[in-house]
Design a protein around this motif. Structure first.
Motif, PDB file in Angstrom:
ATOM      1  N   LEU A  32       0.832  -1.201   0.000  1.00  0.00           N
ATOM      2  CA  LEU A  32       0.000   0.000   0.000  1.00  0.00           C
ATOM      3  C   LEU A  32       0.866   1.251   0.000  1.00  0.00           C
ATOM      4  N   ASN A  33       1.914   1.248   0.804  1.00  0.00           N
ATOM      5  CA  ASN A  33       2.806   2.389   0.864  1.00  0.00           C
ATOM      6  C   ASN A  33       3.454   2.640  -0.500  1.00  0.00           C
ATOM      7  N   ALA A  34       3.832   1.557  -1.179  1.00  0.00           N
ATOM      8  CA  ALA A  34       4.433   1.704  -2.510  1.00  0.00           C
ATOM      9  C   ALA A  34       3.431   2.278  -3.510  1.00  0.00           C
ATOM     10  N   THR A  35       2.168   1.874  -3.422  1.00  0.00           N
ATOM     11  CA  THR A  35       1.177   2.435  -4.343  1.00  0.00           C
ATOM     12  C   THR A  35       0.963   3.919  -4.064  1.00  0.00           C
ATOM     13  N   LEU A  36       1.070   4.315  -2.805  1.00  0.00           N
ATOM     14  CA  LEU A  36       0.945   5.740  -2.488  1.00  0.00           C
ATOM     15  C   LEU A  36       2.150   6.523  -3.001  1.00  0.00           C
ATOM     16  N   GLY A  37       3.304   5.873  -3.034  1.00  0.00           N
ATOM     17  CA  GLY A  37       4.470   6.521  -3.635  1.00  0.00           C
ATOM     18  C   GLY A  37       4.231   6.846  -5.101  1.00  0.00           C
ATOM     19  N   LEU A  38       3.558   5.941  -5.800  1.00  0.00           N
ATOM     20  CA  LEU A  38       3.197   6.213  -7.203  1.00  0.00           C
ATOM     21  C   LEU A  38       2.180   7.350  -7.288  1.00  0.00           C
ATOM     22  N   ALA A  39       1.213   7.342  -6.392  1.00  0.00           N
ATOM     23  CA  ALA A  39       0.214   8.418  -6.405  1.00  0.00           C
ATOM     24  C   ALA A  39       0.874   9.772  -6.185  1.00  0.00           C
ATOM     25  N   ARG A  40       1.845   9.812  -5.290  1.00  0.00           N
ATOM     26  CA  ARG A  40       2.504  11.094  -4.981  1.00  0.00           C
ATOM     27  C   ARG A  40       3.236  11.677  -6.182  1.00  0.00           C
ATOM     28  N   LEU A  41       3.586  10.846  -7.163  1.00  0.00           N
ATOM     29  CA  LEU A  41       4.210  11.370  -8.388  1.00  0.00           C
ATOM     30  C   LEU A  41       3.284  12.344  -9.111  1.00  0.00           C
ATOM     31  N   HIS A  42       1.978  12.220  -8.856  1.00  0.00           N
ATOM     32  CA  HIS A  42       0.981  13.043  -9.550  1.00  0.00           C
ATOM     33  C   HIS A  42       0.336  14.073  -8.625  1.00  0.00           C
ATOM     34  N   ALA A  43       0.771  14.124  -7.380  1.00  0.00           N
ATOM     35  CA  ALA A  43       0.159  15.021  -6.400  1.00  0.00           C
ATOM     36  C   ALA A  43       1.024  16.256  -6.193  1.00  0.00           C
ATOM     37  N   ALA A  44       0.382  17.320  -5.748  1.00  0.00           N
ATOM     38  CA  ALA A  44       1.099  18.564  -5.429  1.00  0.00           C
ATOM     39  C   ALA A  44       0.446  19.201  -4.217  1.00  0.00           C
ATOM     40  N   GLY A  45       1.137  20.143  -3.632  1.00  0.00           N
ATOM     41  CA  GLY A  45       0.583  20.947  -2.551  1.00  0.00           C
ATOM     42  C   GLY A  45       0.094  20.134  -1.376  1.00  0.00           C
ATOM     43  N   GLU A  46      -1.103  20.495  -0.910  1.00  0.00           N
ATOM     44  CA  GLU A  46      -1.679  19.876   0.281  1.00  0.00           C
ATOM     45  C   GLU A  46      -1.870  18.370   0.109  1.00  0.00           C
ATOM     46  N   MET A  47      -2.283  17.934  -1.061  1.00  0.00           N
ATOM     47  CA  MET A  47      -2.492  16.500  -1.289  1.00  0.00           C
ATOM     48  C   MET A  47      -1.172  15.745  -1.157  1.00  0.00           C
ATOM     49  N   ALA A  48      -0.114  16.275  -1.731  1.00  0.00           N
ATOM     50  CA  ALA A  48       1.203  15.625  -1.621  1.00  0.00           C
ATOM     51  C   ALA A  48       1.649  15.584  -0.157  1.00  0.00           C
ATOM     52  N   ASP A  49       1.402  16.675   0.560  1.00  0.00           N
ATOM     53  CA  ASP A  49       1.784  16.722   1.975  1.00  0.00           C
ATOM     54  C   ASP A  49       1.017  15.687   2.793  1.00  0.00           C
ATOM     55  N   ARG A  50      -0.272  15.575   2.538  1.00  0.00           N
ATOM     56  CA  ARG A  50      -1.088  14.603   3.279  1.00  0.00           C
ATOM     57  C   ARG A  50      -0.666  13.174   2.956  1.00  0.00           C
ATOM     58  N   LEU A  51      -0.371  12.919   1.693  1.00  0.00           N
ATOM     59  CA  LEU A  51       0.078  11.570   1.309  1.00  0.00           C
ATOM     60  C   LEU A  51       1.408  11.236   1.974  1.00  0.00           C
ATOM     61  N   SER A  52       2.271  12.218   2.115  1.00  0.00           N
ATOM     62  CA  SER A  52       3.551  12.006   2.790  1.00  0.00           C
ATOM     63  C   SER A  52       3.342  11.605   4.246  1.00  0.00           C
ATOM     64  N   VAL A  53       2.417  12.279   4.917  1.00  0.00           N
ATOM     65  CA  VAL A  53       2.108  11.954   6.312  1.00  0.00           C
ATOM     66  C   VAL A  53       1.547  10.529   6.402  1.00  0.00           C
ATOM     67  N   ILE A  54       0.669  10.183   5.479  1.00  0.00           N
ATOM     68  CA  ILE A  54       0.084   8.845   5.477  1.00  0.00           C
ATOM     69  C   ILE A  54       1.153   7.795   5.222  1.00  0.00           C
TER      70      ILE A  54
END
Length: 190
Positions: free
Chosen positions: A41-63
């Protein structure tokens, strides 16, 4: 602090692995399956973060950091013996679940009500978040399975349950605040 001087140890070559309390179990043990799926799951979120910016990227990092905490929690049996451990034991706590709930509520307040189920897809970020949501659900199933055979922190299970909801709502946000959601049309291909 974690120190990794050697990546391979050869200690698992026989099909078993060490839990964080030093006990050894088979690599297909339900507890290992649970924290292994959390790692996926963490690895799939790493892929998602490639497409995220700003607050969404920050929240994904915390998760993603939370998911390492969760893996540490799941890799340590013996909740009742935590007080006797020679070091503080890392466990998921209610405030991590509550943080997700607050973020879900804030994101969901910006969205219109759903009138149909959503097909996974839309933007690249939304598609990756939907994939992560399905892996979170599997991680939850693996964790509840492990809980039937041993002591699993209830906040770990709650966190995974809430995280899949968070990922669903975040995918809607990533689809232009829900305007780009792809709705299921029952029987459309008949």
């Amino acid at each position: 602090m974690v120190v990794l001087n050697r990546i391979y140890t050869r200690t698992g070559d026989g099909g078993d692995t060490a839990l964080s309390d030093g006990s050894r179990v088979r690599k297909h043990d339900p507890r290992v399956e649970a924290y292994g799926t959390v790692d996926e799951l963490n690895a799939t979120l790493g892929l998602a973060r490639l497409h995220a910016a700003g607050e969404m990227a920050d929240r994904l990092s915390v998760i993603q950091n939370d998911l390492f905490d969760l893996g540490a929690d799941l890799s340590r049996p013996g909740i009742a013996a935590d007080a006797q451990a020679p070091y503080p034991v890392l466990r998921m706590i209610a405030s991590q679940v509550e943080r997700l709930e607050g973020e879900i509520d804030a994101m969901n307040a910006r969205l219109s009500a759903l009138r149909s189920f959503i097909l996974p897809g839309g933007t690249a970020l939304a598609a990756h978040l939907h994939l992560a949501r399905t892996v979170a659900r599997r991680a939850e199933r693996c964790t509840t399975d492990a809980a039937t055979g041993g002591d699993i922190n209830a906040d770990a299970i709650r966190y995974l349950n809430r995280l899949s909801d968070w990922l669903f709502v975040a995918a809607r946000v990533a689809n232009d605040e829900g305007a780009g959601d792809i709705l299921w049309v029952p029987g459309a291909s008949r």
